[in-house]
Design an enzyme around this catalytic site. Structure first.
Site, PDB file in Angstrom:
ATOM      1  N   SER A 186      -1.588 -65.720  35.864  1.00  0.00           N
ATOM      2  CA  SER A 186      -1.580 -66.754  35.237  1.00  0.00           C
ATOM      3  C   SER A 186      -3.093 -67.412  35.022  1.00  0.00           C
ATOM      4  O   SER A 186      -2.864 -68.740  34.848  1.00  0.00           O
ATOM      5  CB  SER A 186      -0.540 -67.770  35.554  1.00  0.00           C
ATOM      6  OG  SER A 186      -0.665 -68.294  36.842  1.00  0.00           O
ATOM      7  N   SER A 225       1.090 -62.187  41.443  1.00  0.00           N
ATOM      8  CA  SER A 225       1.017 -63.696  41.457  1.00  0.00           C
ATOM      9  C   SER A 225       2.046 -64.290  40.470  1.00  0.00           C
ATOM     10  O   SER A 225       3.474 -64.096  40.830  1.00  0.00           O
ATOM     11  CB  SER A 225      -0.493 -64.290  41.061  1.00  0.00           C
ATOM     12  OG  SER A 225      -0.379 -65.845  41.407  1.00  0.00           O
ATOM     13  N   PHE A 226       1.871 -64.872  39.512  1.00  0.00           N
ATOM     14  CA  PHE A 226       2.708 -65.436  38.632  1.00  0.00           C
ATOM     15  C   PHE A 226       3.719 -64.071  38.119  1.00  0.00           C
ATOM     16  O   PHE A 226       4.770 -64.257  37.831  1.00  0.00           O
ATOM     17  CB  PHE A 226       2.238 -66.035  37.404  1.00  0.00           C
ATOM     18  CG  PHE A 226       2.529 -66.141  36.117  1.00  0.00           C
ATOM     19  CD1 PHE A 226       3.420 -66.970  35.393  1.00  0.00           C
ATOM     20  CD2 PHE A 226       2.101 -64.948  35.119  1.00  0.00           C
ATOM     21  CE1 PHE A 226       3.707 -66.736  33.993  1.00  0.00           C
ATOM     22  CE2 PHE A 226       2.534 -64.750  33.934  1.00  0.00           C
ATOM     23  CZ  PHE A 226       3.420 -65.725  33.396  1.00  0.00           C
ATOM     24  N   ASP A 250      -6.290 -65.656  51.030  1.00  0.00           N
ATOM     25  CA  ASP A 250      -5.704 -66.190  49.549  1.00  0.00           C
ATOM     26  C   ASP A 250      -5.613 -67.742  49.623  1.00  0.00           C
ATOM     27  O   ASP A 250      -4.755 -68.346  50.437  1.00  0.00           O
ATOM     28  CB  ASP A 250      -4.333 -65.729  49.363  1.00  0.00           C
ATOM     29  CG  ASP A 250      -4.116 -65.632  47.782  1.00  0.00           C
ATOM     30  OD1 ASP A 250      -4.524 -66.715  47.161  1.00  0.00           O
ATOM     31  OD2 ASP A 250      -3.288 -64.697  47.404  1.00  0.00           O
ATOM     32  N   HIS A 298      -7.366 -63.666  46.541  1.00  0.00           N
ATOM     33  CA  HIS A 298      -6.236 -63.636  45.584  1.00  0.00           C
ATOM     34  C   HIS A 298      -6.306 -62.352  44.596  1.00  0.00           C
ATOM     35  O   HIS A 298      -5.706 -61.995  43.898  1.00  0.00           O
ATOM     36  CB  HIS A 298      -6.135 -64.899  44.723  1.00  0.00           C
ATOM     37  CG  HIS A 298      -4.803 -64.846  44.040  1.00  0.00           C
ATOM     38  ND1 HIS A 298      -3.291 -64.982  44.649  1.00  0.00           N
ATOM     39  CD2 HIS A 298      -4.461 -65.176  42.950  1.00  0.00           C
ATOM     40  CE1 HIS A 298      -2.397 -64.906  43.714  1.00  0.00           C
ATOM     41  NE2 HIS A 298      -3.072 -65.080  42.734  1.00  0.00           N
TER      42      HIS A 298
END
Length: 281
Positions: free
Chosen positions: A42, A111-112, A232, A260
């Protein structure tokens, strides 16, 4: 199902399109074989291409790889009045599978995108083959400075440089040229208007809104690969450690000297890891 031309060299981020639960969804496709759907993160200006450009060529050697732009991101339509929330994105992903006639596919969520993958896998386990969660949202954690900065992005080259500094461990990957390219991506028509409306402060509530209950995660029947960067600063390693505790058939790979961006910072090893996992019988 409606499609447009395949991506061109001039605009590799624009591929075909399908209607997914009423959302005209841009997606990239490569390869043949068992299907795997890649769900991006995101960040501001992100698209499926930006997230997966180093991943798709490797996976497509043995798999049918599909990478949609989730609504509010990339070159997918942004319908008036759309609610940017977990259920909207999860329903779009299910609609994407339906539109392509896929009864079942492996899902890789970054992630998202991991929160979206978790929601789909727990509510519709029969639609998911294997599951990969990378630096995943989906369990509770106190929002990091990095994630707060990413979600609070206001367009400028300096702000994009700050975002990229949080994403990458290696300084070799982040320079002013990359920041300028990503900044320009973030200010394409409609991009920031949608992104700026998604995660207004206070932003801890949006982390909490993407949580899947522990009991649902613990009931997952899927073979699951967890991937995380040790350094991260956007999504803490503790989230993958918690998922490792909860998911019955999970394994965890942690990349040292990695932020990340495991799919970018350790692309070759990451690609081999995913390909081996996704093609196991």
């Amino acid at each position: 199902m409606s499609t447009v031309d395949a991506p061109s060299q001039a605009r590799p981020e624009v591929g075909a399109s399908v209607e997914a639960r009423g959302i005209t969804t841009n997606y990239l496709e490569a390869g043949t074989g068992r299907p795997v759907v890649l769900v991006h993160g995101s960040g501001p200006g992100v698209s499926a291409y930006a997230n997966w450009r180093l991943t798709m060529p490797a996976l497509s050697e043995r798999l049918r790889v599909l990478a949609p732009d989730m609504v509010g991101f990339g070159f997918t339509a942004r319908p008036a009045g759309v609610r940017y929330e977990l259920r909207t994105w999860a329903d779009q992903l299910l609609g994407f599978l339906d539109a392509l006639g896929l009864e079942r596919a492996s899902i890789v969520g970054n992630s998202f995108g991991g929160a979206i993958a978790l929601d789909v896998a727990t509510r519709h386990p029969d639609r998911v083959d294997r599951l990969v969660l990378m630096g995943s949202v989906g369990v509770p954690f106190p929002i990091t400075e990095g994630l707060d900065t990413v979600w609070g992005y206001e367009p400028s080259p300096a702000a994009m440089r700050q975002v990229l500094d949080f994403f990458a461990w290696s300084r070799d990957l982040v320079d002013d040229e990359l920041a300028e390219v990503r900044y320009r991506a973030s200010i394409q028509p409609g991009f920031q208007e949608a992104f700026g409306s998604m995660f207004p402060a206070p932003r801890q509530r949006w982390v909490d809104a993407m949580v899947t209950p522990d009991e649902a995660i613990a009931a997952l029947p899927h073979e699951t690969l967890l991937v995380h960067g040790r350094e991260d600063r956007v999504i803490p390693l503790a989230t993958s450690l918690r998922l490792l505790e909860l998911v019955p058939r999970a394994q965890l790979h942690v990349f040292g000297r990695c932020g990340h961006w495991s799919q970018i910072e350790h692309a070759s090893t990451f690609n081999r890891l995913l390909l081996d996992f996704l093609t196991q019988e």
